[in-house]
Design an enzyme around this catalytic site. Structure first.
Site, PDB file in Angstrom:
ATOM      1  N   GLU A 249       0.890  -1.165   0.000  1.00 21.68           N
ATOM      2  CA  GLU A 249       0.000   0.000   0.000  1.00 21.68           C
ATOM      3  C   GLU A 249       0.920   1.204   0.000  1.00 21.68           C
ATOM      4  O   GLU A 249       1.584   1.492   0.990  1.00 21.68           O
ATOM      5  CB  GLU A 249      -0.913  -0.054   1.222  1.00 21.68           C
ATOM      6  CG  GLU A 249      -2.142   0.793   1.061  1.00 21.68           C
ATOM      7  CD  GLU A 249      -1.922   2.198   1.524  1.00 21.68           C
ATOM      8  OE1 GLU A 249      -1.538   3.039   0.676  1.00 21.68           O
ATOM      9  OE2 GLU A 249      -2.112   2.461   2.717  1.00 21.68           O
ATOM     10  N   GLU A 384       4.597  12.868  -4.414  1.00 22.09           N
ATOM     11  CA  GLU A 384       3.910  12.870  -3.123  1.00 22.09           C
ATOM     12  C   GLU A 384       4.711  13.709  -2.122  1.00 22.09           C
ATOM     13  O   GLU A 384       5.858  13.407  -1.835  1.00 22.09           O
ATOM     14  CB  GLU A 384       3.778  11.433  -2.611  1.00 22.09           C
ATOM     15  CG  GLU A 384       3.027  11.355  -1.304  1.00 22.09           C
ATOM     16  CD  GLU A 384       2.815   9.921  -0.815  1.00 22.09           C
ATOM     17  OE1 GLU A 384       3.798   9.153  -0.760  1.00 22.09           O
ATOM     18  OE2 GLU A 384       1.669   9.590  -0.484  1.00 22.09           O
TER      19      GLU A 384
HETATM   20  P1  NAI Z   1       9.554   4.197   4.047  1.00 20.81           P
HETATM   21  O1  NAI Z   1       8.644   3.685   3.009  1.00 20.81           O
HETATM   22  O2  NAI Z   1      10.993   4.159   3.754  1.00 20.81           O
HETATM   23  O3  NAI Z   1       9.318   3.408   5.409  1.00 20.81           O
HETATM   24  C1  NAI Z   1       8.203   2.607   5.688  1.00 20.81           C
HETATM   25  C2  NAI Z   1       8.664   1.393   6.481  1.00 20.81           C
HETATM   26  O4  NAI Z   1       9.543   0.599   5.700  1.00 20.81           O
HETATM   27  C3  NAI Z   1       9.435   1.750   7.748  1.00 20.81           C
HETATM   28  O5  NAI Z   1       9.084   0.827   8.767  1.00 20.81           O
HETATM   29  C4  NAI Z   1      10.873   1.560   7.307  1.00 20.81           C
HETATM   30  O6  NAI Z   1      11.772   1.314   8.345  1.00 20.81           O
HETATM   31  C5  NAI Z   1      10.753   0.353   6.408  1.00 20.81           C
HETATM   32  N1  NAI Z   1      11.847   0.196   5.446  1.00 20.81           N
HETATM   33  C6  NAI Z   1      12.648   1.174   4.915  1.00 20.81           C
HETATM   34  N2  NAI Z   1      13.501   0.629   4.032  1.00 20.81           N
HETATM   35  C7  NAI Z   1      13.240  -0.690   3.983  1.00 20.81           C
HETATM   36  C8  NAI Z   1      13.775  -1.787   3.229  1.00 20.81           C
HETATM   37  N3  NAI Z   1      14.749  -1.621   2.335  1.00 20.81           N
HETATM   38  N4  NAI Z   1      13.261  -3.022   3.426  1.00 20.81           N
HETATM   39  C9  NAI Z   1      12.247  -3.215   4.298  1.00 20.81           C
HETATM   40  N5  NAI Z   1      11.715  -2.233   5.036  1.00 20.81           N
HETATM   41  C10 NAI Z   1      12.189  -0.981   4.881  1.00 20.81           C
HETATM   42  O7  NAI Z   1       9.065   5.637   4.412  1.00 20.81           O
HETATM   43  P2  NAI Z   1       9.810   6.789   5.229  1.00 20.81           P
HETATM   44  O8  NAI Z   1      11.286   6.819   4.940  1.00 20.81           O
HETATM   45  O9  NAI Z   1       9.434   6.695   6.626  1.00 20.81           O
HETATM   46  O10 NAI Z   1       9.124   8.051   4.561  1.00 20.81           O
HETATM   47  C11 NAI Z   1       9.591   8.483   3.295  1.00 20.81           C
HETATM   48  C12 NAI Z   1       8.462   9.012   2.467  1.00 20.81           C
HETATM   49  O11 NAI Z   1       7.508   8.011   2.210  1.00 20.81           O
HETATM   50  C13 NAI Z   1       7.666  10.108   3.113  1.00 20.81           C
HETATM   51  O12 NAI Z   1       8.279  11.333   2.907  1.00 20.81           O
HETATM   52  C14 NAI Z   1       6.340  10.000   2.424  1.00 20.81           C
HETATM   53  O13 NAI Z   1       6.359  10.728   1.236  1.00 20.81           O
HETATM   54  C15 NAI Z   1       6.228   8.552   2.081  1.00 20.81           C
HETATM   55  N6  NAI Z   1       5.347   7.794   2.981  1.00 20.81           N
HETATM   56  C16 NAI Z   1       4.207   7.290   2.490  1.00 20.81           C
HETATM   57  C17 NAI Z   1       3.344   6.604   3.314  1.00 20.81           C
HETATM   58  C18 NAI Z   1       2.064   6.058   2.816  1.00 20.81           C
HETATM   59  O14 NAI Z   1       1.201   5.702   3.611  1.00 20.81           O
HETATM   60  N7  NAI Z   1       1.860   5.929   1.544  1.00 20.81           N
HETATM   61  C19 NAI Z   1       3.619   6.416   4.722  1.00 20.81           C
HETATM   62  C20 NAI Z   1       4.890   6.958   5.141  1.00 20.81           C
HETATM   63  C21 NAI Z   1       5.703   7.619   4.284  1.00 20.81           C
END
Ligand code: NAI
Ligand code: MG
Length: 491
Positions: A249, A384
């Site tokens: 998602e 985004e």
């Molecule tokens: P992210 O997508 O990197 O992190 C989400 C989760 O994935 C966290 O628990 C993180 O530790 C984990 N993760 C990170 N790298 C991973 C990997 N290689 N393998 C497995 N798990 C991994 O999001 P982040 O860095 O917190 O936020 C970055 C951007 O993402 C935000 O600026 C925003 O634009 C977007 N975002 C979108 C969301 C949504 O609901 N669509 C939610 C949060 C962030």
């Protein structure tokens, strides 16, 4: 406050003997210590989850018994709603006004999927061949890795946990490194609810230390992820090497259309809730507001009038309407996008700066920001932002509106404001997005499927079919008298 990992029904220190700080975005100060998990912690959590799946009491429970555990868990969340809401507010900066409602609603997921657990039925297939009886079984996939983001930790975890546990899977969850506290608080309820050890485990830490080894662990059969599309792509690639199941998602750049026949008072409210609720930090943010030319100027005036009334400040106060940005990197990222939008020629009509209001203190606050005269080719219309930044785009008619809206690699949510029922249906059919809200915005339910088109993801959460995401189908053939005529030929 120093937290521990939750593995095999026990709170345990990380193998690394290291902790990292979690910040309160309202004060900008650290308030809790989160265990820095590593691949050793992941390995032990996955192994106990696998053992619970294959040998533990969980494996021999009936689906009805599993359902009752989910009910109990729902009751305990309801009992502790206030406390869990406060942890989320402190760690995440979400508004208490929103979190109380959210925590009172979350039990419904456990009741709904708890009730569904013993209604997952296979089918008897009315075969075309004589002499066989054929039926299907829906079996749980195994250990599920749940990886959640920082914007709504408990709600988004619940969307995955309730169907996964109802299906009979076991879980290792890795919450975001920015907001791990609520998931660790939540873990305390599993033992009290009576879940057997190892069914639910929490390993906190960073993406590369915990996320990657979790996704790559051979005993993990499914990854259910919410977060950015970049990370979703990495996870999907890693998962593909072992043919693992994935639900992703991801983000959005949702279009919220206002036609000139709409009830404009409602539409103004809807536009505001689409972008400034949760400080714009939601995957479904209506970050592109498409206004029909004929009402553009008057609508923008009304929008600005309402947006200027937004009360910012302490998220723990019921009257606060716009809270802080959850993480410091996100705060920087949003300010960066505001610069990009200005350079690309968008017209800043409101906000665009860090908040200097006294009630915002030292927190990570950004003023509600509105850009007008945005066009589709600008980065602010395509990427985004994940913050309180609205892009206003003009359109002439339905065809142009659809062309603009679908000119996006994302397709998560969308809103249509109109009083013409035919137009509502036409738009709902033509928009490429997983959810269409007509004369409303940001409504979700445990009963209604949620997920993305295009780069917004794979799979659906919520609704009766969500449990299928954690099951695989087996076809069983029984010979009741068929004769093998020629053993060298398939029949
Ligand atoms: P992210 O997508 O990197 O992190 C989400 C989760 O994935 C966290 O628990 C993180 O530790 C984990 N993760 C990170 N790298 C991973 C990997 N290689 N393998 C497995 N798990 C991994 O999001 P982040 O860095 O917190 O936020 C970055 C951007 O993402 C935000 O600026 C925003 O634009 C977007 N975002 C979108 C969301 C949504 O609901 N669509 C939610 C949060 C962030
Ligand atoms: Mg925090």
């Amino acid at each position: 406050m120093r937290y521990q990992l939750y593995i095999d029904g026990k709170f345990v220190p990380p193998r690394s003997s290291k902790w990292f700080d979690s910040y309160n975005p309202y004060t900008g100060e650290p308030w809790a210590e989160i265990p820095k998990g590593s691949c050793e912690d992941v390995d032990s959590a996955v192994r106990v989850a696998h053992k619970a799946f294959t040998q533990g009491p969980w494996a021999s429970m009936t689906a009805s018994q599993r359902g009752l555990l989910l009910y109990k868990l729902g009751d305990l969340i309801g009992r502790d709603a206030r406390k869990l809401a406060e942890v989320e507010v402190r760690d995440n900066g979400k508004l208490i006004a929103e979190m109380q409602g959210q925590l009172n609603y979350i039990p419904q997921w456990y009741y709904y999927f708890g009730g569904l657990a013993d209604k997952v039925q296979g089918a008897v297939v009315p075969l075309d061949k004589k002499g066989y009886f054929n039926f299907t079984r829906h079996e749980p996939l195994g250990v599920v890795a749940v990886i959640t983001p920082w914007n709504s930790p408990l709600l988004l975890a619940t969307w995955k946990l309730a169907p996964a546990l109802a299906a009979g899977c076991t879980v290792v969850i890795k919450p975001s490194e920015f907001t791990s506290a609520s998931t660790l608080e939540f873990a305390k309820l599993f033992e009290e609810a009576g879940f057997p050890e190892g069914v639910f485990n929490v390993v906190t830490g960073f993406g590369k230390d915990v996320g990657v080894p979790l996704v790559e662990h051979p005993l993990v059969k499914k990854i259910s992820f919410t977060g950015s599309d970049e990370t979703g792509r990495v996870i999907n690639q890693l998962a593909a090497k072992q043919f693992k199941h994935v639900s992703l998602e991801l983000g959005g750049k949702s279009a919220n259309f206002v036609f000139d026949d709409a009830n404009l008072d409602d539409a103004v409210n809807g536009a505001i809730s689409g972008i400034f609720a949760a400080t714009g930090q939601t995957c479904i943010a209506g970050s592109r507001l498409l206004l029909q030319q004929t009402i553009h100027d008057q609508f923008l005036d009304r929008l600005l009038t309402l947006a200027r009334t937004a009360r910012m400040g302490d998220p723990m106060r019921m009257e606060t309407q716009v809270g802080p940005i959850t993480t410091q990197p996100q705060y920087q990222k949003i300010l960066g996008y505001i610069d990009v939008a200005k350079k690309d020629g968008a017209e800043l009509v409101m906000g665009g700066t860090p908040s200097k209001r006294p009630e915002c203190g030292n927190g990570w606050f950004i003023e509600p920001t509105i850009f007008a005269n945005v066009t589709s080719h600008m980065r602010i219309a395509q990427e985004e932002v994940f913050g309180p930044v609205l892009s206003v785009i003009k359109f002439k008619n339905e065809d142009e509106a659809i062309a603009i809206a679908n000119d996006s690699r994302f397709g998560l949510g969308s809103g249509v404001w109109t009083s013409d029922i035919g137009r509502a249906h036409r738009m709902a059919e033509r928009i490429q997005a997983g959810t269409v809200w007509v004369n409303c915005y940001r409504a979700v339910s445990y009963m209604s499927p949620f997920g993305g088109y295009k780069d917004s993801g794979i799979g659906r959460e919520n609704g009766i079919d969500a449990v299928r995401e954690y099951l695989q189908t087996k076809s069983v053939w029984i010979n009741t008298g068929a004769v093998t005529a020629n053993p060298f030929v398939m029949r």
